[in-house]
Write an enzyme that holds these catalytic residues in place. Structure first.
Site, short mmCIF file in Angstrom:
data_model
loop_
_atom_site.label_atom_id
_atom_site.label_comp_id
_atom_site.label_asym_id
_atom_site.label_seq_id
_atom_site.Cartn_x
_atom_site.Cartn_y
_atom_site.Cartn_z
N HIS A 157 -2.54 -18.17 -17.16
CA HIS A 157 -1.36 -17.58 -16.78
C HIS A 157 -1.20 -16.03 -16.25
O HIS A 157 -0.72 -15.19 -16.62
CB HIS A 157 -0.46 -17.50 -18.26
CG HIS A 157 -0.20 -18.55 -19.17
ND1 HIS A 157 0.68 -19.40 -19.08
CD2 HIS A 157 -1.35 -19.10 -20.00
CE1 HIS A 157 0.51 -20.46 -19.76
NE2 HIS A 157 -0.69 -20.27 -20.52
N SER A 278 -2.74 -0.48 8.97
CA SER A 278 -1.22 -0.38 9.13
C SER A 278 -0.91 0.66 10.04
O SER A 278 -1.69 1.57 10.60
CB SER A 278 -0.62 0.18 7.79
OG SER A 278 0.43 0.83 8.07
N LYS A 284 -3.99 2.24 4.56
CA LYS A 284 -4.09 0.67 4.22
C LYS A 284 -5.45 0.06 4.80
O LYS A 284 -5.56 0.41 5.89
CB LYS A 284 -2.72 0.26 4.91
CG LYS A 284 -1.63 0.57 3.99
CD LYS A 284 -1.50 -0.01 2.59
CE LYS A 284 -1.17 -1.26 2.59
NZ LYS A 284 0.19 -1.76 2.76
N GLU A 291 -3.83 -13.88 3.91
CA GLU A 291 -2.45 -13.98 4.11
C GLU A 291 -2.15 -15.01 4.96
O GLU A 291 -1.09 -15.86 4.86
CB GLU A 291 -1.82 -12.57 4.31
CG GLU A 291 -1.93 -11.60 3.04
CD GLU A 291 -1.41 -10.30 3.51
OE1 GLU A 291 -0.26 -9.99 4.10
OE2 GLU A 291 -2.19 -9.36 3.18
#
Ligand code: ARG
Length: 460
Positions: A157, A278, A284, A291
């Site tokens: 979980h 970024s 970043k 992804e």
């Protein structure tokens, strides 16, 4: 475009919009090698059976080989106006050989031709994909062996649950990928049968030798029913499904990597060469590769769905709908290869931040089960031990401390069975080292898993 192949039956030219709509050469040209290999096998068999003369057979084979060489050298370009790769090569052959070229299509149809070409094409692709998955598993084995003792929290979980090792976590993926390879082997075996000689749907009156063409093409056997031979696209669906499952594995792994890269976890850091920045936020460093793998999983699942949906209402045998099979299955094959090629070096170069994994494992009472097991080993029933340990955890939370730091008096107050040795029993190192049940996370078990997987790979 010259006269259509079927011009005899028609009194009008086909509308140019229909031609463009119908044409598949833009995406089936990639099967030129397989189309030519199939035609060479067919021409060989026709000559051997005396269905065409031996000299015509040899001339056809020579012409096909020349076309292949000319395509590979760039001398011959695909005609974007051709209907498909099959028509293009046959037309080119006839351009070069005249009437002899027109004999190639004796006792053959594009229906059995295309069913064959896709099989041959995907057979090669499966080999490539399997090689890549094997490389990925080897990379996992390498990293897992280096991290057989690296303690990290195991989650259920997404809550800290019990301590495991990073090597153990990685080897879980290795197991999934082995099953993926197995599935590809199965798919390959079922796919590698020969539809050639099914002709349009009803076989032929010529005395062909289907065993011969099948074995010339390295296939297991000719397909046993000509209707099935031209109608079957299960093999595309099966492959797309095996690829979708494999992509789901890559996607779950990617999701974990994305989490592990976040400042909230910081379990790993990806190499700069496999991260992106970024355009606005200078700090970043984004895990774009993972992804994108997660994103591409959606399209491979979609490809599988396309194929299933495309086939579900089709009567036997060939229907033009089936031309849609190629873009879907090629998309799945292309994309999984892109993913694997990038994922492997990305993993190979990532930095594992052991201290952060260890620190995360030290929080969240992930040794509570071991504390209960300590009591059980001293004779207490598990449910009683579970309850007492739950009380200890609640006590620790109220005192803002950990089981490791809780004084022995507090333990003893809950049960006389507790002694000083409880601290050794619940240390994370012990918790992990003692989990040496088969398949467990102990360093010993992880190294055993690595050894097993490497041996298994050798035989695949
Ligand atoms: N381009 C077609 C396809 O990919 C080849 C088979 C055409 N057969 C036919 N009967 N029109 O499906």
């Amino acid at each position: 475009m010259g006269q259509m192949m079927w011009a005899g039956r028609f009194s009008k030219e086909v509308d140019s919009k229909v031609n463009a709509f119908n044409s598949s050469i833009a995406f089936d040209a990639r099967m030129y090698k397989q189309d030519i290999a199939g035609s060479i096998a067919h021409a060989t068999m026709l000559g051997e059976r005396g269905i065409i003369s031996m000299s015509d057979s040899l001339e056809l084979i020579g012409g096909l080989k020349e076309i292949l060489a000319d395509i590979e050298s760039g001398k011959l370009e695909f005609d974007p106006n051709a209907e498909d790769i099959h028509m293009f090569i046959e037309a080119e052959l006839t351009k070069r050989l005249g009437d002899v070229g027109k004999r190639l299509h004796t006792s053959r149809s594009r229906n059995d031709q295309v069913a064959l070409d896709i099989r041959l094409y995907l057979r090669d692709e499966i080999k490539e994909i399997k090689t890549l998955i094997k490389q990925l598993v080897e990379t996992l084995c390498k990293i897992a062996a280096e991290h057989s003792e690296t303690i990290m929290p195991g989650y259920t979980h997404l809550q800290r649950a019990q301590p495991i090792t990073f090597g153990h976590h990685l080897m879980a993926y290795a197991q999934m990928l082995l099953r993926d390879i197995d599935r590809l082997n199965d798919t390959e075996r079922r796919m590698n049968v020969c539809p050639l000689g099914s002709c349009a749907l009803a076989g032929t009156t010529y005395d062909i030798d289907r065993e011969r063409t099948s074995s010339l093409l390295g296939m297991r056997n000719p397909m046993a029913n000509s209707l099935d031979g031209v109608s079957d696209r299960d093999f595309c669906i099966e492959l797309a499904s095996a690829l979708a499952i494999c992509m789901v594995h890559l996607s779950r792994f990617s999701e974990e990597i994305i989490m592990w890269c976040s400042w909230e976890f910081k379990f790993i850091e990806l190499d700069d060469a496999f991260s992106t920045g970024s355009s606005i936020m200078p700090q970043k460093k984004n895990p774009d590769v993972t992804e994108l793998i997660r994103g591409k999983t959606a399209r491979v699942i979609g490809d599988n769905m396309t194929l299933l949906t495309m086939m579900k209402g089709l009567p036997l045998a060939y229907n033009k709908d089936m031309q849609e099979d190629k873009e879907a299955i090629f998309d799945a094959v292309d994309n999984i290869k892109l993913c694997l090629v990038t994922f492997i070096p990305m993993l190979d170069t990532m930095r594992v931040i052991k201290e952060n994994m260890r620190a995360a494992a030290a929080k969240g009472f992930i040794n509570a089960t071991d504390c209960a097991d300590y009591l059980v080993k001293k004779g207490m029933p598990f449910r009683t031990a579970y309850k007492i340990t739950g009380g200890l955890v609640a006590l620790c939370i109220s005192k803002n401390t950990t089981l490791e730091e809780l004084p022995i008096e507090e333990y003893k107050r809950q049960s006389e069975l507790f002694g000083e040795d409880v601290y050794a029993a619940i240390s994370l190192e012990t918790c992990v080292k003692e989990r040496k049940s088969f398949g467990g996370p102990s360093p010993e078990s992880v190294l055993g898993q690595v050894k097993f997987v490497k041996e298994y790979l050798r035989d695949l």
